[in-house]
Design an enzyme around this catalytic site. Structure first.
Site, short mmCIF file in Angstrom:
data_model
loop_
_atom_site.label_atom_id
_atom_site.label_comp_id
_atom_site.label_asym_id
_atom_site.label_seq_id
_atom_site.Cartn_x
_atom_site.Cartn_y
_atom_site.Cartn_z
N GLY A 1 52.50 31.95 -8.31
CA GLY A 1 51.41 31.03 -7.97
C GLY A 1 50.01 31.58 -8.13
O GLY A 1 49.06 30.83 -8.35
N ASP B 1 47.95 32.60 -3.70
CA ASP B 1 47.39 31.26 -3.92
C ASP B 1 47.15 30.53 -2.59
O ASP B 1 46.02 30.17 -2.26
CB ASP B 1 48.28 30.43 -4.86
CG ASP B 1 49.76 30.41 -4.45
OD1 ASP B 1 50.11 31.03 -3.43
OD2 ASP B 1 50.56 29.78 -5.16
N ASP C 1 50.49 29.26 3.97
CA ASP C 1 50.99 28.02 4.55
C ASP C 1 51.58 28.36 5.93
O ASP C 1 50.84 28.51 6.90
CB ASP C 1 52.02 27.48 3.56
CG ASP C 1 52.56 26.11 3.90
OD1 ASP C 1 51.87 25.35 4.56
OD2 ASP C 1 53.70 25.81 3.49
N SER C 2 52.89 28.55 6.04
CA SER C 2 53.47 28.94 7.33
C SER C 2 53.02 30.34 7.73
O SER C 2 52.97 30.68 8.90
CB SER C 2 55.00 28.91 7.26
OG SER C 2 55.48 29.94 6.42
N GLY C 3 52.72 31.18 6.73
CA GLY C 3 52.33 32.56 7.00
C GLY C 3 53.47 33.56 6.82
O GLY C 3 53.26 34.76 6.81
N LYS D 1 46.28 26.57 4.51
CA LYS D 1 46.68 25.36 5.25
C LYS D 1 46.94 25.79 6.68
O LYS D 1 48.10 25.97 7.09
CB LYS D 1 47.98 24.81 4.66
CG LYS D 1 47.87 24.20 3.30
CD LYS D 1 49.23 23.58 2.96
CE LYS D 1 49.27 23.06 1.56
NZ LYS D 1 50.63 22.61 1.19
N ASP E 1 52.76 26.03 -7.85
CA ASP E 1 54.10 25.69 -8.29
C ASP E 1 54.64 24.43 -7.65
O ASP E 1 54.64 24.29 -6.44
CB ASP E 1 55.03 26.86 -7.91
CG ASP E 1 56.48 26.55 -8.14
OD1 ASP E 1 56.77 25.87 -9.13
OD2 ASP E 1 57.31 27.00 -7.35
N ARG F 1 51.34 23.70 -13.31
CA ARG F 1 50.52 24.88 -13.03
C ARG F 1 49.23 24.90 -13.85
O ARG F 1 48.27 25.53 -13.47
CB ARG F 1 51.31 26.16 -13.36
CG ARG F 1 52.51 26.41 -12.46
CD ARG F 1 53.06 27.78 -12.76
NE ARG F 1 54.37 28.04 -12.22
CZ ARG F 1 54.62 28.60 -11.05
NH1 ARG F 1 53.63 28.92 -10.25
NH2 ARG F 1 55.84 28.83 -10.64
#
Ligand code: IMP
Ligand code: MG
Length: 175
Positions: A41, A100, A103-105, A131, A159, A165
């Site tokens: 990504g 990139d 998100d959740s980490g 995020k 992705d 992409r």
């Protein structure tokens, strides 16, 4: 034809990458920095970022991480695995991870633990997108491009089952 909404246009990304590169240039002055791109990504972000870093001593390496549950394509596995490791020994090196999206980490968290154990001189993180509403585990982001709401994003290297992409903007689908 997929109808798209542009969330972050190419020019805005470009300006932000410039800013990040400038900051990294100042912070790592006189040091040898090793950029570690998380594949796949981050490949476009890293390619743009390195050209905005004005230092003599910049090296690049890559690491492939599998972050998704098999088959789902979009759901974090919470147990990311290294699929392809670095080729450079990071002991004693100033390492900057380039990602990139956080998100959740879980990806960053696992990666930081793995790389920290290899005794780098320093270990920092750079992410284009965050995020933060989706975070399940706290991770440091030392250089951040944009905080963004939780939508599925496509383009600029990101992705979706290996597609889209090459879009120049960061987009989302119109629903
Ligand atoms: P985390 O482990 O949940 O933080 O997962 C982060 C990874 O999920 C990122 O490196 C991306 O590869 C991927 N990801 C998260 N959100 C998106 C998105 O909206 N589009 C594309 N990839 C995403
Ligand atoms: Mg990724």
């Amino acid at each position: 034809m997929i109808e798209r909404e542009v969330l972050i246009p190419e020019e805005v990304i470009k300006e932000k990458v410039k800013e990040l590169g400038k900051q990294i240039t100042e912070d790592y002055k006189g040091k040898n920095v090793l950029l570690v791109g998380i594949l796949k990504g981050s490949f476009i972000f890293l390619a743009d970022l390195i050209r905005e870093i004005n230092l003599e001593d910049v090296e690049v390496d890559f690491l492939t991480l599998s972050s998704y549950k098999k088959g789902t394509g979009t759901e974090s596995s919470r147990n990311p695995k290294i699929v392809a490791d670095l080729s450079i020994d990071i002991q004693g090196r100033h390492v900057l991870i380039v990602e990139d999206i956080v998100d959740s980490g879980w990806s960053f968290s696992a990666l930081l633990a793995i790389l920290e154990a290899r005794n780098p001189a320093s270990l920092k993180t750079c992410a284009l997108l965050d995020k933060s509403d989706k975070r399940e585990i706290q991770v440091p982001i030392h250089y951040l491009g944009f905080s963004i709401e939780d939508r599925w994003l496509e383009g600029y290297g990101l992705d979706t089952l290996e597609r889209y992409r090459g879009l120049k903007d960061i987009t989302t689908r119109k629903s």
